[in-house]
Motif scaffolding. Structure first.
Motif, PDB file in Angstrom:
ATOM      1  N   LEU A 250      35.663  44.148  29.350  1.00 38.62           N
ATOM      2  CA  LEU A 250      36.121  44.860  30.545  1.00 38.62           C
ATOM      3  C   LEU A 250      37.009  46.033  30.148  1.00 38.62           C
ATOM      4  N   ALA A 251      36.668  47.218  30.641  1.00 39.46           N
ATOM      5  CA  ALA A 251      37.454  48.416  30.357  1.00 39.46           C
ATOM      6  C   ALA A 251      38.694  48.468  31.254  1.00 39.46           C
ATOM      7  N   ARG A 252      39.715  49.139  30.772  1.00 40.43           N
ATOM      8  CA  ARG A 252      41.012  49.200  31.449  1.00 40.43           C
ATOM      9  C   ARG A 252      40.954  49.646  32.916  1.00 40.43           C
ATOM     10  N   PRO A 253      40.109  50.594  33.320  1.00 39.27           N
ATOM     11  CA  PRO A 253      40.130  51.010  34.730  1.00 39.27           C
ATOM     12  C   PRO A 253      39.899  49.873  35.730  1.00 39.27           C
ATOM     13  N   LEU A 254      39.386  48.756  35.299  1.00 38.55           N
ATOM     14  CA  LEU A 254      39.121  47.627  36.202  1.00 38.55           C
ATOM     15  C   LEU A 254      40.244  46.596  36.224  1.00 38.55           C
ATOM     16  N   TRP A 255      41.185  46.708  35.330  1.00 35.93           N
ATOM     17  CA  TRP A 255      42.201  45.667  35.192  1.00 35.93           C
ATOM     18  C   TRP A 255      43.070  45.507  36.430  1.00 35.93           C
ATOM     19  N   ASP A 256      43.479  46.616  37.061  1.00 39.96           N
ATOM     20  CA  ASP A 256      44.359  46.509  38.229  1.00 39.96           C
ATOM     21  C   ASP A 256      43.712  45.681  39.337  1.00 39.96           C
ATOM     22  N   GLU A 257      42.417  45.873  39.532  1.00 39.33           N
ATOM     23  CA  GLU A 257      41.718  45.091  40.546  1.00 39.33           C
ATOM     24  C   GLU A 257      41.788  43.599  40.215  1.00 39.33           C
ATOM     25  N   ILE A 258      41.586  43.265  38.967  1.00 37.74           N
ATOM     26  CA  ILE A 258      41.644  41.853  38.557  1.00 37.74           C
ATOM     27  C   ILE A 258      43.057  41.307  38.739  1.00 37.74           C
ATOM     28  N   LEU A 259      44.049  42.102  38.365  1.00 39.33           N
ATOM     29  CA  LEU A 259      45.439  41.649  38.478  1.00 39.33           C
ATOM     30  C   LEU A 259      45.845  41.406  39.931  1.00 39.33           C
ATOM     31  N   LYS A 260      45.195  42.065  40.874  1.00 40.93           N
ATOM     32  CA  LYS A 260      45.526  41.904  42.300  1.00 40.93           C
ATOM     33  C   LYS A 260      44.728  40.787  42.969  1.00 40.93           C
ATOM     34  N   MET A 261      43.758  40.233  42.285  1.00 41.51           N
ATOM     35  CA  MET A 261      42.936  39.174  42.878  1.00 41.51           C
ATOM     36  C   MET A 261      43.743  37.893  43.049  1.00 41.51           C
ATOM     37  N   THR A 262      43.398  37.130  44.095  1.00 41.07           N
ATOM     38  CA  THR A 262      44.024  35.831  44.319  1.00 41.07           C
ATOM     39  C   THR A 262      42.929  34.796  44.600  1.00 41.07           C
ATOM     40  N   PRO A 263      43.212  33.544  44.233  1.00 39.59           N
ATOM     41  CA  PRO A 263      42.245  32.490  44.546  1.00 39.59           C
ATOM     42  C   PRO A 263      42.045  32.415  46.071  1.00 39.59           C
ATOM     43  N   PRO A 264      40.906  32.088  46.539  1.00 39.28           N
ATOM     44  CA  PRO A 264      39.813  31.468  45.807  1.00 39.28           C
ATOM     45  C   PRO A 264      38.882  32.450  45.103  1.00 39.28           C
ATOM     46  N   ARG A 265      39.180  33.743  45.130  1.00 43.72           N
ATOM     47  CA  ARG A 265      38.329  34.685  44.393  1.00 43.72           C
ATOM     48  C   ARG A 265      38.370  34.339  42.915  1.00 43.72           C
ATOM     49  N   SER A 266      37.283  34.645  42.230  1.00 47.60           N
ATOM     50  CA  SER A 266      37.156  34.256  40.827  1.00 47.60           C
ATOM     51  C   SER A 266      36.622  35.426  40.014  1.00 47.60           C
ATOM     52  N   MET A 267      36.592  35.244  38.704  1.00 42.40           N
ATOM     53  CA  MET A 267      36.006  36.264  37.833  1.00 42.40           C
ATOM     54  C   MET A 267      34.515  36.415  38.115  1.00 42.40           C
ATOM     55  N   ARG A 268      33.856  35.351  38.497  1.00 41.52           N
ATOM     56  CA  ARG A 268      32.437  35.441  38.881  1.00 41.52           C
ATOM     57  C   ARG A 268      32.287  36.366  40.090  1.00 41.52           C
ATOM     58  N   ASP A 269      33.190  36.218  41.079  1.00 36.41           N
ATOM     59  CA  ASP A 269      33.163  37.111  42.242  1.00 36.41           C
ATOM     60  C   ASP A 269      33.363  38.559  41.808  1.00 36.41           C
ATOM     61  N   PHE A 270      34.302  38.764  40.890  1.00 37.56           N
ATOM     62  CA  PHE A 270      34.560  40.109  40.388  1.00 37.56           C
ATOM     63  C   PHE A 270      33.285  40.706  39.786  1.00 37.56           C
ATOM     64  N   LEU A 271      32.625  39.954  38.911  1.00 42.92           N
ATOM     65  CA  LEU A 271      31.390  40.459  38.292  1.00 42.92           C
ATOM     66  C   LEU A 271      30.306  40.684  39.334  1.00 42.92           C
ATOM     67  N   ASP A 272      30.189  39.790  40.289  1.00 37.30           N
ATOM     68  CA  ASP A 272      29.191  39.974  41.352  1.00 37.30           C
ATOM     69  C   ASP A 272      29.459  41.255  42.139  1.00 37.30           C
TER      70      ASP A 272
END
Length: 182
Positions: free
Chosen positions: A126-148
């Motif tokens: 994963l490249a850095r431009p996507l990190w902020d979105e991941i850092l703001k995610m909360t359950p029940p969202r998952s990394m699978r949801d992110f990739l989807d």
């Protein structure tokens, strides 16, 4: 599993030390291991492997997402991309890891994911431009949801190795893969 998966024997090593050695064989030098359960034992086992560790205090309720978030927060500002591997996936081959990294270096895709028979595997890059979105995610969202949600941005690398798909979740998984150790 009845015991910490990362500490199970894998050949002459443990599962986690073998995973670290795979990444090192692939040419990665700056490796960060996110610990959770069995923190002290895992840190002891990998203490001589030239890796950094960070403890995920939410490991028991945040799943993979909280571990990825913990790791991203511990990465230095100069890092342009991260490779996210699973600590319970000792059957992944160094060549597979290297192919994912090489694809990123060649084309700078924001997401690089290995694929076996049209199924997404690990490790992901994963490249850095996507990190902020991941850092703001909360359950029940998952990394699978992110990739989807980012399916159009994924560069898939076809890997002819089924080990990229499986991790060690059950004693049967462990026995099946353990029997394939050379």
């Amino acid at each position: 599993m009845g015991q910490p998966k990362m500490l199970l024997p894998w050949g002459e090593e443990t599962v986690i030390s073998h995973v670290v050695s795979i990444f090192q064989q692939a040419g990665l030098e700056d490796i960060l291991v996110v610990t959770g359960g069995a923190k002290e034992q895992v840190e002891q086992v990998i203490s001589n492997l030239s890796v950094k560790t960070v403890y995920n205090s939410k490991f028991d309720k945040g799943g993979m997402l909280s571990s990825v978030q913990c790791g991203l927060q511990a990465i230095n500002r100069q890092t342009e991309a991260v490779l996210i591997g699973l600590g319970d996936q000792p059957q992944v081959q160094a060549g597979s890891v290297k192919r994912v990294c090489d694809a990123y270096h060649e084309r700078k895709s924001e997401i690089v994911v290995p694929s076996f028979q049209m199924r997404r595997g690990h490790p992901w890059l994963l490249a850095r431009p996507l990190w902020d979105e991941i850092l703001k995610m909360t359950p029940p969202r998952s990394m699978r949801d992110f990739l989807d949600n980012h399916h159009e941005a994924i560069e898939y690398i076809n890997i002819d190795a089924p080990g990229i798909l499986d991790d060690l979740d059950t004693p049967e998984d462990y026995q099946r893969w353990q029997s394939k150790i050379p």
